[in-house]
Design a protein around this motif. Structure first.
Motif, PDB file in Angstrom:
ATOM      1  N   TYR A   5      53.793  75.040  60.960  1.00 12.83           N
ATOM      2  CA  TYR A   5      54.036  73.609  61.092  1.00 12.83           C
ATOM      3  C   TYR A   5      54.410  73.011  59.750  1.00 12.83           C
ATOM      4  O   TYR A   5      53.817  73.371  58.724  1.00 12.83           O
TER       5      TYR A   5
ATOM      6  N   PRO B  13      54.507  69.259  58.785  1.00 12.81           N
ATOM      7  CA  PRO B  13      54.400  67.820  59.018  1.00 12.81           C
ATOM      8  C   PRO B  13      54.783  67.052  57.754  1.00 12.81           C
ATOM      9  O   PRO B  13      54.476  67.466  56.639  1.00 12.81           O
TER      10      PRO B  13
ATOM     11  N   MET C 242      53.982  63.444  56.752  1.00 14.80           N
ATOM     12  CA  MET C 242      53.202  62.311  57.213  1.00 14.80           C
ATOM     13  C   MET C 242      53.296  61.131  56.250  1.00 14.80           C
ATOM     14  O   MET C 242      53.118  61.292  55.044  1.00 14.80           O
TER      15      MET C 242
ATOM     16  N   GLN D 147      57.035  66.204  62.677  1.00 18.74           N
ATOM     17  CA  GLN D 147      56.416  67.506  62.432  1.00 18.74           C
ATOM     18  C   GLN D 147      57.317  68.584  63.027  1.00 18.74           C
ATOM     19  O   GLN D 147      57.535  68.610  64.239  1.00 18.74           O
TER      20      GLN D 147
ATOM     21  N   ASN E  72      57.939  72.440  64.022  1.00 15.23           N
ATOM     22  CA  ASN E  72      57.129  73.631  64.265  1.00 15.23           C
ATOM     23  C   ASN E  72      58.038  74.810  64.589  1.00 15.23           C
ATOM     24  O   ASN E  72      59.119  74.659  65.134  1.00 15.23           O
TER      25      ASN E  72
ATOM     26  N   ASP F 216      58.117  67.486  66.687  1.00 14.36           N
ATOM     27  CA  ASP F 216      57.027  66.671  67.213  1.00 14.36           C
ATOM     28  C   ASP F 216      56.988  65.338  66.486  1.00 14.36           C
ATOM     29  O   ASP F 216      57.488  65.212  65.373  1.00 14.36           O
TER      30      ASP F 216
ATOM     31  N   ALA G  66      53.840  63.157  65.173  1.00 11.54           N
ATOM     32  CA  ALA G  66      52.398  63.288  64.997  1.00 11.54           C
ATOM     33  C   ALA G  66      51.812  61.968  64.498  1.00 11.54           C
ATOM     34  O   ALA G  66      52.474  61.217  63.779  1.00 11.54           O
TER      35      ALA G  66
ATOM     36  N   ARG H  92      44.738  64.773  63.786  1.00 15.56           N
ATOM     37  CA  ARG H  92      46.092  64.392  64.193  1.00 15.56           C
ATOM     38  C   ARG H  92      46.402  64.949  65.571  1.00 15.56           C
ATOM     39  O   ARG H  92      45.884  65.993  65.964  1.00 15.56           O
TER      40      ARG H  92
ATOM     41  N   GLY I 135      49.983  65.888  67.737  1.00 10.10           N
ATOM     42  CA  GLY I 135      51.439  66.015  67.699  1.00 10.10           C
ATOM     43  C   GLY I 135      52.012  66.151  69.097  1.00 10.10           C
ATOM     44  O   GLY I 135      51.636  67.057  69.843  1.00 10.10           O
TER      45      GLY I 135
END
Length: 168
Positions: free
Chosen positions: A85, A87, A89, A105, A107, A121, A123, A139, A141
């Motif tokens: 992953y 992410p 943020m 995010q 993946n 995603d 998240a 979190r 997602g």
């Protein structure tokens, strides 16, 4: 398995070269991966959920007094679904201890699957800064797209709950 080994070695290399820089953090915790498959009305939707764990690190960039951006690299280990992953943020600090987080995010499924390895995603979650170094966060997602022929039929959503240590 070979892909997993190469990515773990790469991650260890990144961690060892950035160790001690301000804003770098390591984190680990539990995750719950939910998979839902749309069978096209044949059998209804089929879904399953599995518990696992994750480990990784990231770097926190302070944009202003109340807003940070933190990209991370996380390895998720769930039975039959090992994933990577990434992410990115955005973190808004409500107080010095509490923050809310949201962002994209990416993946990548590390299993040998013929199709649909990449996903995107959205998240969101929150965090609590225990002291100058230790923190906890949670979190969720939601998958918004998955590559490949079966991408529209498969949804993979992830809940992560863990703790981390920030090197200042």
């Amino acid at each position: 398995m070979r892909k997993s080994f190469i990515l773990i070695v790469l991650f260890i290399g990144i961690v060892s070269t950035t160790y001690g820089q301000e804003g770098f953090a390591v984190r680990a915790g539990f995750n719950n991966v939910s998979i839902s498959v749309d069978t096209g009305g044949f059998f209804g939707d089929v879904s399953d959920s599995e518990l696992g764990f994750y480990v990784g690190g990231g770097y926190n960039f302070e944009v202003c007094e109340t807003f940070d951006i933190e990209p991370s690299l996380l390895f998720s280990f769930v039975d039959d679904l090992t994933s990577l992953y990434l992410p990115i943020m955005g973190k808004y600090r409500i107080t010095d201890q509490f923050n809310v987080q949201a962002g994209p995010q990416i993946n990548y499924l590390l299993e040998d699957l013929p199709d649909g390895e990449f996903g995107l995603d959205i998240a969101f979650g929150g965090g609590y800064q225990i002291d100058d170094n230790w923190f906890v966060e949670a979190r969720y997602g939601f998958q918004i797209s998955r590559a490949g022929d079966f991408g529209d039929a498969v949804d993979i959503n992830t809940l992560t709950v863990g703790a981390g240590y920030r090197f200042n």
